[in-house]
Design a protein around this motif. Sequence first.
Motif, PDB file in Angstrom:
ATOM      1  N   THR A  43       0.794  -1.107   0.009  1.00 50.57           N
ATOM      2  CA  THR A  43       0.064   0.085  -0.076  1.00 50.57           C
ATOM      3  C   THR A  43       0.859   1.273  -0.077  1.00 50.57           C
ATOM      4  O   THR A  43       0.586   2.089  -0.641  1.00 50.57           O
ATOM      5  CB  THR A  43      -0.999   0.120   1.226  1.00 50.57           C
ATOM      6  OG1 THR A  43      -1.912  -1.268   0.944  1.00 50.57           O
ATOM      7  CG2 THR A  43      -2.027   1.150   1.166  1.00 50.57           C
ATOM      8  N   GLU A  44       1.955   1.213   0.665  1.00 48.70           N
ATOM      9  CA  GLU A  44       2.927   2.542   0.757  1.00 48.70           C
ATOM     10  C   GLU A  44       3.263   2.576  -0.879  1.00 48.70           C
ATOM     11  O   GLU A  44       3.562   3.914  -1.264  1.00 48.70           O
ATOM     12  CB  GLU A  44       4.030   2.199   1.548  1.00 48.70           C
ATOM     13  CG  GLU A  44       5.050   3.322   1.567  1.00 48.70           C
ATOM     14  CD  GLU A  44       6.212   3.135   2.424  1.00 48.70           C
ATOM     15  OE1 GLU A  44       7.191   3.865   2.487  1.00 48.70           O
ATOM     16  OE2 GLU A  44       6.470   1.866   2.854  1.00 48.70           O
ATOM     17  N   VAL A  45       3.684   1.618  -1.513  1.00 43.65           N
ATOM     18  CA  VAL A  45       4.259   1.814  -2.912  1.00 43.65           C
ATOM     19  C   VAL A  45       3.086   2.433  -3.595  1.00 43.65           C
ATOM     20  O   VAL A  45       3.386   3.437  -4.445  1.00 43.65           O
ATOM     21  CB  VAL A  45       4.715   0.536  -3.365  1.00 43.65           C
ATOM     22  CG1 VAL A  45       5.155   0.528  -4.810  1.00 43.65           C
ATOM     23  CG2 VAL A  45       5.956  -0.072  -2.639  1.00 43.65           C
ATOM     24  N   PHE A  46       1.851   1.731  -3.498  1.00 40.85           N
ATOM     25  CA  PHE A  46       0.663   2.400  -4.384  1.00 40.85           C
ATOM     26  C   PHE A  46       0.643   3.967  -3.875  1.00 40.85           C
ATOM     27  O   PHE A  46       0.272   4.484  -4.929  1.00 40.85           O
ATOM     28  CB  PHE A  46      -0.662   1.625  -3.931  1.00 40.85           C
ATOM     29  CG  PHE A  46      -1.858   2.229  -4.581  1.00 40.85           C
ATOM     30  CD1 PHE A  46      -1.978   2.017  -5.677  1.00 40.85           C
ATOM     31  CD2 PHE A  46      -2.595   2.933  -3.626  1.00 40.85           C
ATOM     32  CE1 PHE A  46      -3.363   2.416  -6.300  1.00 40.85           C
ATOM     33  CE2 PHE A  46      -3.766   3.512  -4.379  1.00 40.85           C
ATOM     34  CZ  PHE A  46      -4.074   3.317  -5.723  1.00 40.85           C
ATOM     35  N   LEU A  47       0.656   4.391  -2.767  1.00 45.38           N
ATOM     36  CA  LEU A  47       0.560   5.760  -2.290  1.00 45.38           C
ATOM     37  C   LEU A  47       1.653   6.519  -3.053  1.00 45.38           C
ATOM     38  O   LEU A  47       1.317   7.528  -3.431  1.00 45.38           O
ATOM     39  CB  LEU A  47       0.612   5.937  -0.837  1.00 45.38           C
ATOM     40  CG  LEU A  47      -0.737   5.050  -0.068  1.00 45.38           C
ATOM     41  CD1 LEU A  47      -0.756   5.353   1.444  1.00 45.38           C
ATOM     42  CD2 LEU A  47      -2.170   5.878  -0.592  1.00 45.38           C
ATOM     43  N   ARG A  48       2.924   5.981  -2.851  1.00 47.54           N
ATOM     44  CA  ARG A  48       3.827   6.860  -3.657  1.00 47.54           C
ATOM     45  C   ARG A  48       3.727   7.143  -4.968  1.00 47.54           C
ATOM     46  O   ARG A  48       3.961   8.299  -5.681  1.00 47.54           O
ATOM     47  CB  ARG A  48       5.269   6.006  -3.281  1.00 47.54           C
ATOM     48  CG  ARG A  48       5.515   6.463  -1.525  1.00 47.54           C
ATOM     49  CD  ARG A  48       7.002   5.989  -1.508  1.00 47.54           C
ATOM     50  NE  ARG A  48       7.220   5.980   0.150  1.00 47.54           N
ATOM     51  CZ  ARG A  48       7.574   6.957   0.630  1.00 47.54           C
ATOM     52  NH1 ARG A  48       7.632   8.162  -0.039  1.00 47.54           N
ATOM     53  NH2 ARG A  48       7.844   6.777   1.916  1.00 47.54           N
ATOM     54  N   ASN A  49       3.213   5.952  -5.662  1.00 46.05           N
ATOM     55  CA  ASN A  49       3.034   6.031  -7.212  1.00 46.05           C
ATOM     56  C   ASN A  49       2.001   6.945  -7.704  1.00 46.05           C
ATOM     57  O   ASN A  49       2.001   7.352  -8.616  1.00 46.05           O
ATOM     58  CB  ASN A  49       3.018   4.498  -7.893  1.00 46.05           C
ATOM     59  CG  ASN A  49       4.141   3.796  -7.570  1.00 46.05           C
ATOM     60  OD1 ASN A  49       5.302   4.347  -7.384  1.00 46.05           O
ATOM     61  ND2 ASN A  49       4.011   2.150  -7.552  1.00 46.05           N
ATOM     62  N   SER A  50       0.804   7.049  -6.901  1.00 42.39           N
ATOM     63  CA  SER A  50      -0.085   7.808  -6.895  1.00 42.39           C
ATOM     64  C   SER A  50      -0.003   9.264  -6.595  1.00 42.39           C
ATOM     65  O   SER A  50      -0.886  10.149  -6.612  1.00 42.39           O
ATOM     66  CB  SER A  50      -1.349   7.405  -6.405  1.00 42.39           C
ATOM     67  OG  SER A  50      -1.360   7.061  -4.871  1.00 42.39           O
ATOM     68  N   SER A  51       1.241   9.621  -6.010  1.00 40.07           N
ATOM     69  CA  SER A  51       1.637  10.804  -5.465  1.00 40.07           C
ATOM     70  C   SER A  51       0.856  11.389  -4.248  1.00 40.07           C
ATOM     71  O   SER A  51       0.874  12.601  -3.986  1.00 40.07           O
ATOM     72  CB  SER A  51       1.562  11.943  -6.608  1.00 40.07           C
ATOM     73  OG  SER A  51       2.254  11.657  -7.900  1.00 40.07           O
ATOM     74  N   GLU A  52       0.308  10.386  -3.670  1.00 38.66           N
ATOM     75  CA  GLU A  52      -0.413  10.833  -2.350  1.00 38.66           C
ATOM     76  C   GLU A  52       0.451  11.001  -1.080  1.00 38.66           C
ATOM     77  O   GLU A  52       0.048  11.686  -0.281  1.00 38.66           O
ATOM     78  CB  GLU A  52      -1.615   9.929  -2.126  1.00 38.66           C
ATOM     79  CG  GLU A  52      -2.680  10.001  -3.094  1.00 38.66           C
ATOM     80  CD  GLU A  52      -3.951   9.032  -2.497  1.00 38.66           C
ATOM     81  OE1 GLU A  52      -4.450   9.355  -1.574  1.00 38.66           O
ATOM     82  OE2 GLU A  52      -4.179   8.081  -3.061  1.00 38.66           O
ATOM     83  N   LEU A  53       1.655  10.347  -1.106  1.00 38.60           N
ATOM     84  CA  LEU A  53       2.580  10.279  -0.162  1.00 38.60           C
ATOM     85  C   LEU A  53       3.927  10.559  -0.448  1.00 38.60           C
ATOM     86  O   LEU A  53       4.379  10.435  -1.293  1.00 38.60           O
ATOM     87  CB  LEU A  53       2.651   8.700   0.307  1.00 38.60           C
ATOM     88  CG  LEU A  53       3.392   8.439   1.492  1.00 38.60           C
ATOM     89  CD1 LEU A  53       2.745   9.189   2.803  1.00 38.60           C
ATOM     90  CD2 LEU A  53       3.672   6.925   1.847  1.00 38.60           C
ATOM     91  N   ASP A  54       4.307  11.779   0.502  1.00 33.97           N
ATOM     92  CA  ASP A  54       5.763  12.299   0.276  1.00 33.97           C
ATOM     93  C   ASP A  54       6.649  11.680   1.320  1.00 33.97           C
ATOM     94  O   ASP A  54       6.324  10.915   2.219  1.00 33.97           O
ATOM     95  CB  ASP A  54       5.591  13.678  -0.042  1.00 33.97           C
ATOM     96  CG  ASP A  54       4.879  14.547   1.159  1.00 33.97           C
ATOM     97  OD1 ASP A  54       4.946  13.906   2.350  1.00 33.97           O
ATOM     98  OD2 ASP A  54       4.570  15.710   1.084  1.00 33.97           O
ATOM     99  N   GLY A  55       7.570  12.477   1.368  1.00 35.90           N
ATOM    100  CA  GLY A  55       8.608  12.239   2.484  1.00 35.90           C
ATOM    101  C   GLY A  55       8.246  12.215   4.184  1.00 35.90           C
ATOM    102  O   GLY A  55       8.782  11.966   5.128  1.00 35.90           O
ATOM    103  N   SER A  56       7.133  13.093   4.187  1.00 33.81           N
ATOM    104  CA  SER A  56       6.485  13.392   5.667  1.00 33.81           C
ATOM    105  C   SER A  56       5.934  12.336   6.191  1.00 33.81           C
ATOM    106  O   SER A  56       5.587  12.300   7.199  1.00 33.81           O
ATOM    107  CB  SER A  56       5.862  14.679   5.525  1.00 33.81           C
ATOM    108  OG  SER A  56       4.578  14.593   4.903  1.00 33.81           O
ATOM    109  N   MET A  57       5.383  11.423   4.999  1.00 32.19           N
ATOM    110  CA  MET A  57       4.755  10.271   5.775  1.00 32.19           C
ATOM    111  C   MET A  57       3.326  10.732   6.005  1.00 32.19           C
ATOM    112  O   MET A  57       2.581   9.957   7.217  1.00 32.19           O
ATOM    113  CB  MET A  57       5.166   9.285   6.706  1.00 32.19           C
ATOM    114  CG  MET A  57       6.312   8.741   6.226  1.00 32.19           C
ATOM    115  SD  MET A  57       6.247   7.596   4.754  1.00 32.19           S
ATOM    116  CE  MET A  57       5.295   6.319   5.531  1.00 32.19           C
TER     117      MET A  57
END
Length: 526
Positions: A253-267
């Motif tokens: 799920t973390e990978v999916f969120l990063r690929n969808s630009s929803e998640l950045d370095g701030s978590m």
Amino acid sequence: MFKEKEGLFPGIHKFAPRKKVGMLLLCAVSLAVFLWVVFVDKGEAQESNPPIGNRLFREAGQKDNSTTIESVERTNAGQSAWTVQPPPPVYFKGYTLPPGNPCESFTLPPPPADKKRTGPRPCPVCYLPVEQAIALMPDAPSFSPGVSNLTYIHEENSEKPEFGGYPSLVQRNDSYDVRESMSVHCGFVKGIRPGHQTGFDIDDSDLHEMESCRGVVVASAIFGAFDLIRQPKNISEYAKKNVCFHMFVDEQTEVFLRNSSELDGSMRVGLWKIVTVHNLPYDDPRRNGKVPKLLLHRIFPNARYSLWIDAKLELVVDPYQILERFLWRKNVSFAISKHYRRFDVFVEAEANKAAAKFDNASIDFQVEFYKKEGLTPYSAAKLPITSDVPEGCVVVREHIPVSNLFACLWFNEVDRFTPRDQISFAIVRDKIMSKTNWTLNMFLDCERRNFVVQGYHRDILEHWSSPPPPGATEIIHPPPPVPDETPQTSSNITTSSSVTEPLKKVPSKRGRDRKKRHRKVIGNFA
């Protein structure tokens, strides 16, 4: 003789000025007389009167929490030593709303006679304003009946690799023998610190932040990228600063969120702090989801209250208002909504089998096991208990020993049998209630639908060939509800309270328009 005394005093007066010790002698004589009087009077007083501290306690009839009472205790050597007795523990005992408050007399109006709409719906709920709800947050914990000291079994050197330890039947039966001091299985058995080399592992930085949460926690989880992150709405500034919003995700799920630009370095995604979980203990995502759902008291050891919501739900009411309405006002430590239609475990089990929620043989085995333990179909004999089946997507609770015990034993049933926690809820509740006077609040499902809005899972949204109709991602209408859970908005609420109204469903096209939309196009044969 008198002449000798008479001659003695002039001698002293004659000698004193010469040696300059007259005053010293007078002081010594006075001190000796004073000490003699004090010791004699003290002995007589102790023979006739008890210690002052004990006398005050008996006269007052009860202790004052703001002071301590001193008492005299005799030591083995026969000497007296003063000890200070600590004040008795203080517990939250509930409250009543002031006379005239609209929420005190609020009742649900009768359901509307709308035969066209058959699905379950939200109903109005009377909340206090956020400021009042925050002010009513208890300063002390609720009393924990039956158990006051709860610890958890640690089996680091055990040959069993299971996350929950898989207690034996003897250990399971012993865990239901509720007593003041208990030690039970409650997940995380392989490590000293939950989340650290225990399975369901969490980074140390996240664990430290979770341990610093000392008030209210709102938690959810997404495993297998199964859902979308839904942001809470109508949250007060105070809650944004003081409530811990934590969303647990797996690495996928973390990978999916990063690929969808929803998640950045701030978590962080909006209000949610994203916590990535490693080394998941189960292959089944449903079982993994039960860890944060039921064991929040273990990974947030210093939190006082928690609100769990499934990831398919969107929170639309401030957490403090929910806690005030369903916990503090009811003076309970655990609240969960009833299923909107079913209230019998045996009926729920058959529904799970019909919907292929889990392996049928496993469900049958679990139900038969509970029948041998005395579980019976729901009947009026269980009143005031009104249901044996919860709608488990929302759990509101206080972290005190007895509610933590309930959550641990509920998790152990899910770990031992099927992950369908609706089936195991009643057996755990009934066993604990048979040993204590602990109660919980099973509120109406329509009230739950008032503060959370249900949406579709991600796979359903992605498989729609065209965008869903307006409102489709906000609320779902499954099969018919209980008749008395579909009321209209009450009109007798003033501004001193807050009544949230259910979201209105956008009507879909019906009748001829609907038929025209599906009419086949016929070619011209002329």
